[in-house]
Design a protein around this motif. Structure first.
Motif, PDB file in Angstrom:
ATOM      1  N   TRP A 190      14.092  44.478-133.825  1.00  0.00           N
ATOM      2  CA  TRP A 190      13.623  43.168-133.376  1.00  0.00           C
ATOM      3  C   TRP A 190      14.793  42.329-132.853  1.00  0.00           C
ATOM      4  CZ3 TRP A 190      14.564  38.075-134.711  1.00  0.00           C
ATOM      5  CH2 TRP A 190      13.669  37.134-134.186  1.00  0.00           C
ATOM      6  N   PHE A 191      15.906  42.317-133.575  1.00  0.00           N
ATOM      7  CA  PHE A 191      17.071  41.537-133.147  1.00  0.00           C
ATOM      8  C   PHE A 191      17.652  42.073-131.843  1.00  0.00           C
ATOM      9  CE2 PHE A 191      17.364  40.205-137.692  1.00  0.00           C
ATOM     10  CZ  PHE A 191      17.325  38.837-137.469  1.00  0.00           C
ATOM     11  N   ALA A 192      17.489  43.386-131.594  1.00  0.00           N
ATOM     12  CA  ALA A 192      18.008  43.986-130.365  1.00  0.00           C
ATOM     13  C   ALA A 192      17.033  43.897-129.200  1.00  0.00           C
ATOM     14  CB  ALA A 192      18.359  45.456-130.615  1.00  0.00           C
ATOM     15  N   SER A 193      15.828  43.440-129.477  1.00  0.00           N
ATOM     16  CA  SER A 193      14.788  43.413-128.444  1.00  0.00           C
ATOM     17  C   SER A 193      15.023  42.293-127.434  1.00  0.00           C
ATOM     18  CB  SER A 193      13.414  43.238-129.098  1.00  0.00           C
ATOM     19  OG  SER A 193      12.416  43.041-128.116  1.00  0.00           O
ATOM     20  N   HIS A 194      14.564  42.552-126.192  1.00  0.00           N
ATOM     21  CA  HIS A 194      14.625  41.530-125.147  1.00  0.00           C
ATOM     22  C   HIS A 194      13.304  40.770-125.025  1.00  0.00           C
ATOM     23  CE1 HIS A 194      18.515  42.982-123.813  1.00  0.00           C
ATOM     24  NE2 HIS A 194      18.038  44.216-123.747  1.00  0.00           N
ATOM     25  N   GLU A 199       7.026  40.314-129.458  1.00  0.00           N
ATOM     26  CA  GLU A 199       6.987  41.077-130.695  1.00  0.00           C
ATOM     27  C   GLU A 199       6.700  40.176-131.899  1.00  0.00           C
ATOM     28  OE1 GLU A 199      10.551  43.328-130.954  1.00  0.00           O
ATOM     29  OE2 GLU A 199      10.080  44.586-129.218  1.00  0.00           O
ATOM     30  N   THR A 200       7.219  38.947-131.864  1.00  0.00           N
ATOM     31  CA  THR A 200       6.924  37.993-132.936  1.00  0.00           C
ATOM     32  C   THR A 200       5.436  37.660-132.958  1.00  0.00           C
ATOM     33  OG1 THR A 200       9.136  37.034-132.743  1.00  0.00           O
ATOM     34  CG2 THR A 200       7.473  35.724-133.871  1.00  0.00           C
ATOM     35  N   PHE A 201       4.852  37.498-131.774  1.00  0.00           N
ATOM     36  CA  PHE A 201       3.417  37.247-131.690  1.00  0.00           C
ATOM     37  C   PHE A 201       2.625  38.414-132.266  1.00  0.00           C
ATOM     38  CE2 PHE A 201      -0.473  38.098-129.222  1.00  0.00           C
ATOM     39  CZ  PHE A 201      -1.224  36.991-129.596  1.00  0.00           C
ATOM     40  N   SER A 202       3.054  39.630-131.966  1.00  0.00           N
ATOM     41  CA  SER A 202       2.367  40.820-132.475  1.00  0.00           C
ATOM     42  C   SER A 202       2.450  40.881-133.998  1.00  0.00           C
ATOM     43  CB  SER A 202       2.994  42.080-131.864  1.00  0.00           C
ATOM     44  OG  SER A 202       2.401  43.239-132.391  1.00  0.00           O
ATOM     45  N   ILE A 203       3.622  40.587-134.557  1.00  0.00           N
ATOM     46  CA  ILE A 203       3.802  40.597-136.016  1.00  0.00           C
ATOM     47  C   ILE A 203       2.936  39.521-136.660  1.00  0.00           C
ATOM     48  CG2 ILE A 203       5.452  40.202-137.879  1.00  0.00           C
ATOM     49  CD1 ILE A 203       7.609  41.398-136.031  1.00  0.00           C
ATOM     50  N   ALA A 204       2.944  38.332-136.048  1.00  0.00           N
ATOM     51  CA  ALA A 204       2.140  37.225-136.580  1.00  0.00           C
ATOM     52  C   ALA A 204       0.646  37.559-136.551  1.00  0.00           C
ATOM     53  CB  ALA A 204       2.411  35.950-135.773  1.00  0.00           C
ATOM     54  N   ALA A 205       0.213  38.210-135.477  1.00  0.00           N
ATOM     55  CA  ALA A 205      -1.192  38.600-135.378  1.00  0.00           C
ATOM     56  C   ALA A 205      -1.565  39.578-136.489  1.00  0.00           C
ATOM     57  CB  ALA A 205      -1.468  39.218-134.005  1.00  0.00           C
ATOM     58  N   ALA A 206      -0.679  40.546-136.763  1.00  0.00           N
ATOM     59  CA  ALA A 206      -0.939  41.516-137.830  1.00  0.00           C
ATOM     60  C   ALA A 206      -1.015  40.833-139.193  1.00  0.00           C
ATOM     61  CB  ALA A 206       0.150  42.583-137.834  1.00  0.00           C
ATOM     62  N   THR A 232      -2.245  46.594-129.733  1.00  0.00           N
ATOM     63  CA  THR A 232      -3.011  46.445-128.493  1.00  0.00           C
ATOM     64  C   THR A 232      -2.682  45.129-127.802  1.00  0.00           C
ATOM     65  OG1 THR A 232      -4.833  47.762-129.394  1.00  0.00           O
ATOM     66  CG2 THR A 232      -5.335  46.361-127.510  1.00  0.00           C
ATOM     67  N   LEU A 233      -2.613  44.056-128.579  1.00  0.00           N
ATOM     68  CA  LEU A 233      -2.272  42.754-128.006  1.00  0.00           C
ATOM     69  C   LEU A 233      -0.864  42.762-127.404  1.00  0.00           C
ATOM     70  CD1 LEU A 233      -3.698  40.353-130.761  1.00  0.00           C
ATOM     71  CD2 LEU A 233      -4.641  40.787-128.482  1.00  0.00           C
ATOM     72  N   GLY A 237       0.016  42.214-123.543  1.00  0.00           N
ATOM     73  CA  GLY A 237       0.983  41.188-123.166  1.00  0.00           C
ATOM     74  C   GLY A 237       2.118  41.737-122.342  1.00  0.00           C
ATOM     75  N   LEU A 238       2.604  42.934-122.714  1.00  0.00           N
ATOM     76  CA  LEU A 238       3.678  43.572-121.951  1.00  0.00           C
ATOM     77  C   LEU A 238       3.222  43.888-120.534  1.00  0.00           C
ATOM     78  CD1 LEU A 238       6.500  44.822-121.885  1.00  0.00           C
ATOM     79  CD2 LEU A 238       5.496  46.941-122.750  1.00  0.00           C
TER      80      LEU A 238
END
Length: 246
Positions: A190-194, A199-206, A232-233, A237-238
């Motif tokens: 996550w810290f290395a992600s652009h 990804e934060t939205f995906s984690i929050a959704a889960a 899927t979300l 989004g991507l």
């Protein structure tokens, strides 16, 4: 003249294949870190090193392998295991759909081979290549996919073999340490992600889905649904942001 043309095409395909392998190199540490953990968990779940290798080569997806091992160790029915793995892997339909715009000129067999070996990491690398060149050569995609596939299998085998060689006293505490390591790997990625916002939205959704449904359904089903919906979300989004970038 015809022989020269065939030789030229072979040389070009070989160069593209090697370029695909090179493009895979930055993702290999991720395959090894997670694959090592997946192989070790396979041993903890009662599978032999050979069985772990076969599963890694056929199933070939980290999230589904972790889910498979946990459900199998819990004594879940075969139909339940198959359906759960199917749900987790539904996101690859969306990924393949997003990739199809770069494979319009390829044959059905080439599309099938490229899709069967697609992963989250190779998808990201290939989309970046396709966005820059409007197409993805089959030989390049094959080099990318084969390099990732072989490294994943090898990482799972090494993890399974090392876990099986440990003393039983260490094996008992390994499951907790592997969970901790997996959480650390997720945070590291996550810290290395652009695309931290996505990804934060995906984690929050889960998390939200889990909190809302945990009391109404079995927790194993909740985890499957939360992971599938959030993945899927994130994929949608991507795809949306990729189109917006063009």
């Amino acid at each position: 003249m015809l022989m020269k043309t065939k030789t030229s095409h072979k040389d070009e395909a070989g160069a593209e294949f090697r370029a695909g392998i090179t493009a895979c190199l930055p993702t290999i540490p991720g395959y090894w870190s997670i694959g090592f953990a997946a192989g070790a968990i396979g041993t903890l779940s009662g599978f032999t090193t050979l069985q772990t290798a076969l599963l890694a080569s056929v199933l070939y997806t980290g999230s589904a392998q972790f889910l498979f091992y946990s459900l199998w160790a819990a004594g879940a029915e075969v139909a339940s295991v198959v359906f759960s793995v199917f749900l987790v892997n539904l996101r690859y339909l969306l990924m393949s759909s997003a990739m199809s715009v770069f494979f319009r000129e390829h044959s059905t067999l080439q599309k099938l081979v490229s899709g069967l070996l697609l992963t989250d990491e190779t998808f990201g690398v290939a989309v970046q290549r396709g966005s820059q060149h409007s197409t993805v050569p089959f030989a390049w995609m094959l080099g990318l996919n084969v390099a990732a596939w072989l490294n994943w299998i090898l990482a799972c085998v090494v993890g399974a073999w090392l876990a099986s060689a440990l003393p039983s006293s260490l094996m008992e505490g390994l499951s907790f340490s592997l969970v901790s390591m997996f959480i650390g790997l997720v945070l590291m990625l996550w810290f290395a992600s652009h695309r931290k916002a996505l990804e934060t939205f995906s984690i929050a959704a889960a998390v939200v889905i889990t909190l809302l449904t945990a009391r109404q359904m079995d927790i194993s089903l909740v985890v499957i649904i939360a992971a599938s919906v959030s993945a899927t979300l994130a994929t949608l989004g991507l795809r949306f942001f990729s189109k917006g970038g063009k």
